[in-house]
Design a protein around this motif. Structure first.
Motif, PDB file in Angstrom:
ATOM      1  N   ARG A   1       0.863  -1.188   0.000  1.00 37.70           N
ATOM      2  CA  ARG A   1       0.000   0.000   0.000  1.00 37.70           C
ATOM      3  C   ARG A   1       0.899   1.239   0.000  1.00 37.70           C
ATOM      4  NH1 ARG A   1      -4.834  -2.495  -0.580  1.00 37.70           N
ATOM      5  NH2 ARG A   1      -5.160  -4.075   0.992  1.00 37.70           N
ATOM      6  N   TRP A   2       0.662   2.133  -0.948  1.00 39.14           N
ATOM      7  CA  TRP A   2       1.399   3.399  -0.960  1.00 39.14           C
ATOM      8  C   TRP A   2       0.410   4.549  -0.869  1.00 39.14           C
ATOM      9  CZ3 TRP A   2       0.528   6.730  -5.035  1.00 39.14           C
ATOM     10  CH2 TRP A   2      -0.001   6.186  -6.193  1.00 39.14           C
ATOM     11  N   TYR A   3       0.876   5.677  -0.345  1.00 35.30           N
ATOM     12  CA  TYR A   3       0.003   6.811  -0.068  1.00 35.30           C
ATOM     13  C   TYR A   3       0.860   8.052   0.120  1.00 35.30           C
ATOM     14  CZ  TYR A   3       1.707   5.314   4.441  1.00 35.30           C
ATOM     15  OH  TYR A   3       2.542   4.916   5.464  1.00 35.30           O
ATOM     16  N   GLY A   4       0.221   9.215   0.096  1.00 40.71           N
ATOM     17  CA  GLY A   4       0.951  10.450   0.327  1.00 40.71           C
ATOM     18  C   GLY A   4       0.121  11.657  -0.047  1.00 40.71           C
ATOM     19  N   ARG A   5       0.795  12.769  -0.253  1.00 40.14           N
ATOM     20  CA  ARG A   5       0.133  14.033  -0.572  1.00 40.14           C
ATOM     21  C   ARG A   5       0.811  14.705  -1.749  1.00 40.14           C
ATOM     22  NH1 ARG A   5      -4.425  14.775   2.444  1.00 40.14           N
ATOM     23  NH2 ARG A   5      -4.154  14.014   4.543  1.00 40.14           N
ATOM     24  N   ILE A   6      -0.017  15.394  -2.519  1.00 40.96           N
ATOM     25  CA  ILE A   6       0.468  16.266  -3.591  1.00 40.96           C
ATOM     26  C   ILE A   6       0.509  17.668  -3.002  1.00 40.96           C
ATOM     27  CG2 ILE A   6       0.007  17.200  -5.876  1.00 40.96           C
ATOM     28  CD1 ILE A   6      -1.706  14.654  -6.397  1.00 40.96           C
ATOM     29  N   THR A   7       1.621  18.355  -3.139  1.00 43.16           N
ATOM     30  CA  THR A   7       1.761  19.712  -2.619  1.00 43.16           C
ATOM     31  C   THR A   7       0.663  20.607  -3.189  1.00 43.16           C
ATOM     32  OG1 THR A   7       4.143  19.429  -2.404  1.00 43.16           O
ATOM     33  CG2 THR A   7       3.331  21.695  -2.454  1.00 43.16           C
TER      34      THR A   7
END
Length: 108
Positions: free
Chosen positions: A44-50
């Motif tokens: 599972r990968w995840y994160g935020r776009i600036t």
């Protein structure tokens, strides 16, 4: 982010990426992490776009199917509704758009 090969720890990528959505393509900056989920056997990968007004214009302030490309890889995922600071959360399952030891097949 963790050192490569750290067992059970989050791995990640921070830097430039290309966001591809149904209505176009855009250069963005991302902060991504991920981990192998032993319960179901998936990465599972995840994160935020600036935050960027162009991202909001492209995604229209709503969930969207997207593809993220970094210098390390490319992966399909989903961008969720933006948070209070205008950053879109992105998630995906399977090979992430960054290098990781957790997604490599075992030697043998």
């Amino acid at each position: 982010m963790t050192e490569p090969g750290s067992e059970g720890q989050d791995e990640g990528y921070q830097g430039p990426a290309t966001l591809l959505a149904a209505d176009g393509e855009l250069a963005v900056t991302v902060r991504l992490r991920g981990h192998f989920q032993p319960i179901d056997g998936h990465y599972r990968w995840y994160g935020r776009i600036t935050a960027d007004p162009e991202v909001t214009e492209l995604l229209g302030g709503r969930k969207a199917a997207v593809t993220l490309s970094t210098p390390q890889g490319r992966a399909a995922g989903e961008a969720a509704d933006p948070d209070l600071w205008g950053r879109y959360r992105v998630t995906g399952t399977g090979m992430p758009p960054f290098r990781t030891d957790s997604t490599r097949p075992a030697a043998g």
